[in-house]
Each structure stands twice: as structure tokens, then as C-alpha cells.
Design a protein around this motif. Structure first.
Motif, PDB file in Angstrom:
ATOM      1  N   ASP A 180     -13.034 -24.259  20.372  1.00  0.00           N
ATOM      2  CA  ASP A 180     -11.906 -25.159  20.178  1.00  0.00           C
ATOM      3  C   ASP A 180     -12.318 -26.429  20.918  1.00  0.00           C
ATOM      4  O   ASP A 180     -12.286 -26.488  22.149  1.00  0.00           O
ATOM      5  CB  ASP A 180     -10.623 -24.569  20.758  1.00  0.00           C
ATOM      6  CG  ASP A 180     -10.059 -23.452  19.886  1.00  0.00           C
ATOM      7  OD1 ASP A 180     -10.352 -23.428  18.682  1.00  0.00           O
ATOM      8  OD2 ASP A 180      -9.340 -22.587  20.422  1.00  0.00           O
ATOM      9  N   LEU A 181     -12.754 -27.426  20.163  1.00  0.00           N
ATOM     10  CA  LEU A 181     -13.403 -28.606  20.732  1.00  0.00           C
ATOM     11  C   LEU A 181     -12.513 -29.843  20.581  1.00  0.00           C
ATOM     12  O   LEU A 181     -12.104 -30.192  19.475  1.00  0.00           O
ATOM     13  CB  LEU A 181     -14.743 -28.847  20.024  1.00  0.00           C
ATOM     14  CG  LEU A 181     -15.501 -30.130  20.367  1.00  0.00           C
ATOM     15  CD1 LEU A 181     -15.880 -30.169  21.849  1.00  0.00           C
ATOM     16  CD2 LEU A 181     -16.756 -30.232  19.493  1.00  0.00           C
ATOM     17  N   VAL A 182     -12.236 -30.507  21.720  1.00  0.00           N
ATOM     18  CA  VAL A 182     -11.417 -31.719  21.708  1.00  0.00           C
ATOM     19  C   VAL A 182     -12.232 -32.869  22.289  1.00  0.00           C
ATOM     20  O   VAL A 182     -12.694 -32.805  23.435  1.00  0.00           O
ATOM     21  CB  VAL A 182     -10.117 -31.538  22.519  1.00  0.00           C
ATOM     22  CG1 VAL A 182      -9.329 -32.845  22.555  1.00  0.00           C
ATOM     23  CG2 VAL A 182      -9.260 -30.416  21.925  1.00  0.00           C
ATOM     24  N   PHE A 183     -12.445 -33.910  21.489  1.00  0.00           N
ATOM     25  CA  PHE A 183     -13.059 -35.142  21.979  1.00  0.00           C
ATOM     26  C   PHE A 183     -11.965 -36.024  22.564  1.00  0.00           C
ATOM     27  O   PHE A 183     -10.927 -36.252  21.931  1.00  0.00           O
ATOM     28  CB  PHE A 183     -13.750 -35.888  20.837  1.00  0.00           C
ATOM     29  CG  PHE A 183     -14.971 -35.205  20.299  1.00  0.00           C
ATOM     30  CD1 PHE A 183     -16.172 -35.271  20.976  1.00  0.00           C
ATOM     31  CD2 PHE A 183     -14.905 -34.501  19.105  1.00  0.00           C
ATOM     32  CE1 PHE A 183     -17.303 -34.637  20.478  1.00  0.00           C
ATOM     33  CE2 PHE A 183     -16.031 -33.876  18.590  1.00  0.00           C
ATOM     34  CZ  PHE A 183     -17.224 -33.941  19.280  1.00  0.00           C
ATOM     35  N   ILE A 184     -12.203 -36.539  23.772  1.00  0.00           N
ATOM     36  CA  ILE A 184     -11.268 -37.457  24.433  1.00  0.00           C
ATOM     37  C   ILE A 184     -12.000 -38.780  24.590  1.00  0.00           C
ATOM     38  O   ILE A 184     -12.910 -38.901  25.411  1.00  0.00           O
ATOM     39  CB  ILE A 184     -10.817 -36.900  25.800  1.00  0.00           C
ATOM     40  CG1 ILE A 184     -10.190 -35.506  25.636  1.00  0.00           C
ATOM     41  CG2 ILE A 184      -9.838 -37.850  26.475  1.00  0.00           C
ATOM     42  CD1 ILE A 184      -9.837 -34.826  26.949  1.00  0.00           C
ATOM     43  N   ILE A 185     -11.613 -39.785  23.787  1.00  0.00           N
ATOM     44  CA  ILE A 185     -12.419 -41.011  23.712  1.00  0.00           C
ATOM     45  C   ILE A 185     -11.666 -42.227  24.239  1.00  0.00           C
ATOM     46  O   ILE A 185     -10.503 -42.449  23.936  1.00  0.00           O
ATOM     47  CB  ILE A 185     -12.899 -41.258  22.267  1.00  0.00           C
ATOM     48  CG1 ILE A 185     -11.734 -41.348  21.283  1.00  0.00           C
ATOM     49  CG2 ILE A 185     -13.866 -40.160  21.835  1.00  0.00           C
ATOM     50  CD1 ILE A 185     -12.148 -41.782  19.883  1.00  0.00           C
ATOM     51  N   ASP A 186     -12.369 -43.002  25.023  1.00  0.00           N
ATOM     52  CA  ASP A 186     -11.853 -44.232  25.630  1.00  0.00           C
ATOM     53  C   ASP A 186     -11.965 -45.373  24.614  1.00  0.00           C
ATOM     54  O   ASP A 186     -13.050 -45.677  24.106  1.00  0.00           O
ATOM     55  CB  ASP A 186     -12.707 -44.517  26.872  1.00  0.00           C
ATOM     56  CG  ASP A 186     -12.347 -45.812  27.579  1.00  0.00           C
ATOM     57  OD1 ASP A 186     -11.444 -46.529  27.103  1.00  0.00           O
ATOM     58  OD2 ASP A 186     -12.990 -46.106  28.611  1.00  0.00           O
ATOM     59  N   SER A 187     -10.822 -46.000  24.289  1.00  0.00           N
ATOM     60  CA  SER A 187     -10.852 -47.176  23.399  1.00  0.00           C
ATOM     61  C   SER A 187     -10.168 -48.360  24.072  1.00  0.00           C
ATOM     62  O   SER A 187      -9.475 -49.155  23.435  1.00  0.00           O
ATOM     63  CB  SER A 187     -10.190 -46.862  22.057  1.00  0.00           C
ATOM     64  OG  SER A 187      -8.805 -46.602  22.211  1.00  0.00           O
TER      65      SER A 187
ATOM     66  N   SER B 119     -14.247 -20.258  23.274  1.00  0.00           N
ATOM     67  CA  SER B 119     -14.409 -21.266  24.320  1.00  0.00           C
ATOM     68  C   SER B 119     -13.613 -22.529  23.998  1.00  0.00           C
ATOM     69  O   SER B 119     -13.601 -22.993  22.851  1.00  0.00           O
ATOM     70  CB  SER B 119     -15.888 -21.631  24.482  1.00  0.00           C
ATOM     71  OG  SER B 119     -16.650 -20.514  24.871  1.00  0.00           O
ATOM     72  N   LYS B 120     -12.970 -23.070  25.005  1.00  0.00           N
ATOM     73  CA  LYS B 120     -12.257 -24.342  24.889  1.00  0.00           C
ATOM     74  C   LYS B 120     -13.094 -25.410  25.585  1.00  0.00           C
ATOM     75  O   LYS B 120     -13.392 -25.300  26.778  1.00  0.00           O
ATOM     76  CB  LYS B 120     -10.867 -24.232  25.516  1.00  0.00           C
ATOM     77  CG  LYS B 120      -9.911 -23.339  24.733  1.00  0.00           C
ATOM     78  CD  LYS B 120      -8.572 -23.229  25.431  1.00  0.00           C
ATOM     79  CE  LYS B 120      -7.547 -22.526  24.535  1.00  0.00           C
ATOM     80  NZ  LYS B 120      -8.006 -21.211  24.057  1.00  0.00           N
ATOM     81  N   VAL B 121     -13.474 -26.443  24.839  1.00  0.00           N
ATOM     82  CA  VAL B 121     -14.383 -27.464  25.352  1.00  0.00           C
ATOM     83  C   VAL B 121     -13.794 -28.854  25.120  1.00  0.00           C
ATOM     84  O   VAL B 121     -13.328 -29.166  24.016  1.00  0.00           O
ATOM     85  CB  VAL B 121     -15.762 -27.375  24.670  1.00  0.00           C
ATOM     86  CG1 VAL B 121     -16.670 -28.521  25.113  1.00  0.00           C
ATOM     87  CG2 VAL B 121     -16.425 -26.029  24.973  1.00  0.00           C
ATOM     88  N   ALA B 122     -13.819 -29.690  26.168  1.00  0.00           N
ATOM     89  CA  ALA B 122     -13.424 -31.095  26.054  1.00  0.00           C
ATOM     90  C   ALA B 122     -14.632 -31.968  26.358  1.00  0.00           C
ATOM     91  O   ALA B 122     -15.348 -31.731  27.341  1.00  0.00           O
ATOM     92  CB  ALA B 122     -12.291 -31.419  27.017  1.00  0.00           C
ATOM     93  N   ILE B 123     -14.890 -32.946  25.504  1.00  0.00           N
ATOM     94  CA  ILE B 123     -15.957 -33.921  25.736  1.00  0.00           C
ATOM     95  C   ILE B 123     -15.307 -35.298  25.898  1.00  0.00           C
ATOM     96  O   ILE B 123     -14.717 -35.833  24.959  1.00  0.00           O
ATOM     97  CB  ILE B 123     -16.969 -33.937  24.579  1.00  0.00           C
ATOM     98  CG1 ILE B 123     -17.656 -32.569  24.450  1.00  0.00           C
ATOM     99  CG2 ILE B 123     -18.021 -35.038  24.812  1.00  0.00           C
ATOM    100  CD1 ILE B 123     -18.653 -32.484  23.298  1.00  0.00           C
ATOM    101  N   ILE B 124     -15.375 -35.841  27.124  1.00  0.00           N
ATOM    102  CA  ILE B 124     -14.765 -37.137  27.439  1.00  0.00           C
ATOM    103  C   ILE B 124     -15.829 -38.221  27.343  1.00  0.00           C
ATOM    104  O   ILE B 124     -16.916 -38.096  27.922  1.00  0.00           O
ATOM    105  CB  ILE B 124     -14.159 -37.124  28.854  1.00  0.00           C
ATOM    106  CG1 ILE B 124     -13.133 -35.990  28.987  1.00  0.00           C
ATOM    107  CG2 ILE B 124     -13.533 -38.467  29.192  1.00  0.00           C
ATOM    108  CD1 ILE B 124     -12.679 -35.749  30.425  1.00  0.00           C
TER     109      ILE B 124
END
Length: 294
Positions: free
Chosen positions: A64-71, A169-174
Motif C-alpha cells: 500500500d504505497l502513498v507518495f507524499i509530494i511537495d509542490s 507493507s505500508k510504504v510512504a515516499i516523501i
């Protein structure tokens, strides 16, 4: 005749000495996994390449992959497009589906917006189309707020995350290029404690200390830095290897082992013939004992 037989035995003794180096005499059944060429070159046993390094479609472990992106304002429009290309390239490396990896994107600046949830898009094309539609939010850099929103809303079963019983697996990519304007240490610790593995990617002016506060341990595996958005795609192969399910394996050279065993059998037969004719019986007996101990 004796001179010929003596030369033959002399040559065989060198071959046998070389053969002995390939066996563990304390364990006769164990053949050392080195070829003649490997010993000559002082090389190590051959490694198979990880499919992650050669195959862009290697099977990733379900996530379960969540991208957290700075804009935020510091991310120029052209740079934000490169972030979107990076996300799309990452999706291409994943095995996407309802029973495989699910993807969501959280976009943030002064405010936080969930662009789409884990349950919304279950094919690569659909995810990439949704990524292509994302617009920057501008203004500040509320990274802590974005992490909290991801934890409280994006990683929930209601939003498409699998239950703990599924062991997914729960994964966050910042991805960020600045210094957070809010606190990230406590909320990141809470996210990690809830079972979310966090990778922090810093670009250009990113604050390294903040990246370390956000990321999971070991930090050397979860904190990345690139100088510009222009080279962020280089991280795709690194994440591909990290998320790929197949591991590198050590393989031996079975063909060489078979060849040596065949040579051993042939040599034993020749020595027995010589011994049967009572030619140089003492030397032949010594070499037969050497072969018999292997």
C-alpha cells in the motif's frame, strides 16, 4: 616404454594436484564452487543479477504505497513536471493491482490535498493518467501536516488500504526540496509506530536533518538526496531494487563440477589398467589413494 609411462604419470600427477585443489578433503562430497578460470583470475563465484537491475517489470512485493509530494512555491513548474515523471516511472516498475500494489498520492504545500486514494486506480495506465492531472499547490511547506493526513486518511481501510491481517507493507515516499515549516518528528514517529515505512527523498535545498527525522531506520536505506529535480529519475532504479520481491542468489558452475567428476572417473580407470599390468605400481597406488580420498 618405461620412459613413456613415467612421463604419463608425471603429467597425471600435475593434473591430479590441480584437481585436489578443487575439493574439500575434509568433506569429500563437497566440491568447491570455483572453475579453473575463476581460480586463475582469483575471482569469486558468479552471481546472478537481480531482476530489479535488468528487468523494469520485475515483480514487486505487494504494497500500500502513498507518495507524499511537495509542490510548494520553491518547486518550479518544470521541476514539478519532473516529479510527476518520476512517479509515473516508479509506477511502471511496480506490479499494480487489487491484490498487488495499490498507489495513492498526497500533494502538499501550505495546504494538503489527497489527489487520489489507494482504492481509486488499480491499473498502471489509470494511475499514470491521474498523476498527469496533478497541479502544484504553491505557497508553504507543511510536511508534518501532509504526513498526518496520509496516516489518518490515505492509509485507512476505508481509503483502500488492506487490513493488518493481510500483512501488506505500508510504504510512504516523501519528496521535498525544502525545510518543513511545521514539526515533523512526532508525527513521523507516530506514522512509523502505526506500521508505515517512510522513505525521505531530498532535492536541492532540502534539509537533511528533517529527512532523517522523517525516515525509517536504517537511515542509510531510507534517506536519499539528489542535487536537482533533473536527476531525480536516477532514484527509480534504486527504489526498483528495494521494492523488488526477487533477491540476488549465488550460483555455482555445475558444468565444471560434472567435467571434473568425469575426469576423475577416467583417470581412475586408466590408473587401474596400468596397475593391472604391474607398471610403476607404487606411484599408481599413491595416485589411486589420492583419488579415493576425494
Amino acid at each position: 616404454m618405461k620412459s613413456f609411462i613415467g612421463s604419463l604419470v608425471y603429467c597425471l600427477s600435475f593434473l591430479l594436484a590441480d584437481l585436489c585443489e578443487s575439493y574439500d578433503l575434509n568433506n569429500p562430497s563437497h566440491i568447491l564452487a570455483q572453475t579453473y578460470a575463476q581460480r586463475r583470475n582469483n575471482a569469486v563465484p558468479q552471481r546472478t543479477l537481480s531482476p530489479a537491475a535488468t528487468d523494469p517489470h520485475c515483480r514487486s512485493r505487494p504494497l500500500d504505497l502513498v507518495f507524499i509530494i511537495d509542490s510548494s512555491r520553491s518547486v518550479r513548474p518544470g521541476e514539478f513536471e519532473k516529479v510527476k515523471i518520476f512517479l509515473a516511472d516508479m509506477v511502471d516498475t511496480l506490479d499494480v493491482g487489487s491484490d498487488a500494489t495499490r498507489v495513492a498520492v498526497v500533494n502538499y504545500a501550505s495546504t494538503v490535498k489527497i489527489e487520489f486514494l489507494l482504492k481509486n486506480h488499480l491499473t498502471k495506465n489509470s494511475i499514470k493518467q491521474a498523476i498527469n492531472r496533478i497541479e502544484p499547490l504553491a505557497a508553504g511547506t507543511m510536511t508534518g501536516m501532509a504526513i498526518k493526513k496520509a496516516m489518518d486518511e490515505a492509509f485507512t481501510e476505508k481509503s483502500g488500504a488492506r487490513p493488518k491481517s493481510k500483512n501488506i507493507s505500508k510504504v510512504a515516499i516523501i519528496v521535498t526540496d525544502g525545510r518543513p515549516q511545521d514539526q515533523v518528528e512526532e508525527v513521523s514517529a507516530a506514522a512509523r509506530a502505526s506500521g508505515i515505512e517512510i522513505y525521505a527523498v531530498g532535492v536541492d535545498r532540502a534539509d537533511m536533518q528533517s529527512l532523517k527525522l522523517m525516515a525509517s531506520n536504517p537511515l542509510e536505506d531510507h534517506v536519499f538526496y539528489v542535487e536537482t529535480y533533473g536527476v531525480i529519475e536516477k532514484l527509480t532504479s534504486k527504489f526498483r531494487e528495494t521494492l523488488c520481491e526477487v533477491k540476488v542468489e549465488i550460483v555455482q558452475d555445475p558444468c565444471m563440477c560434472e567435467a571434473r567428476l568425469a575426469f576423475q572417473r577416467q583417470t581412475q580407470t586408466s590408473l587401474q589398467d596400468l596397475n593391472g599390468k604391474h607398471i610403476l605400481p607404487k606411484k599408481v597406488e599413491q595416485m589411486e589413494n589420492m583419488l579415493g580420498s576425494m
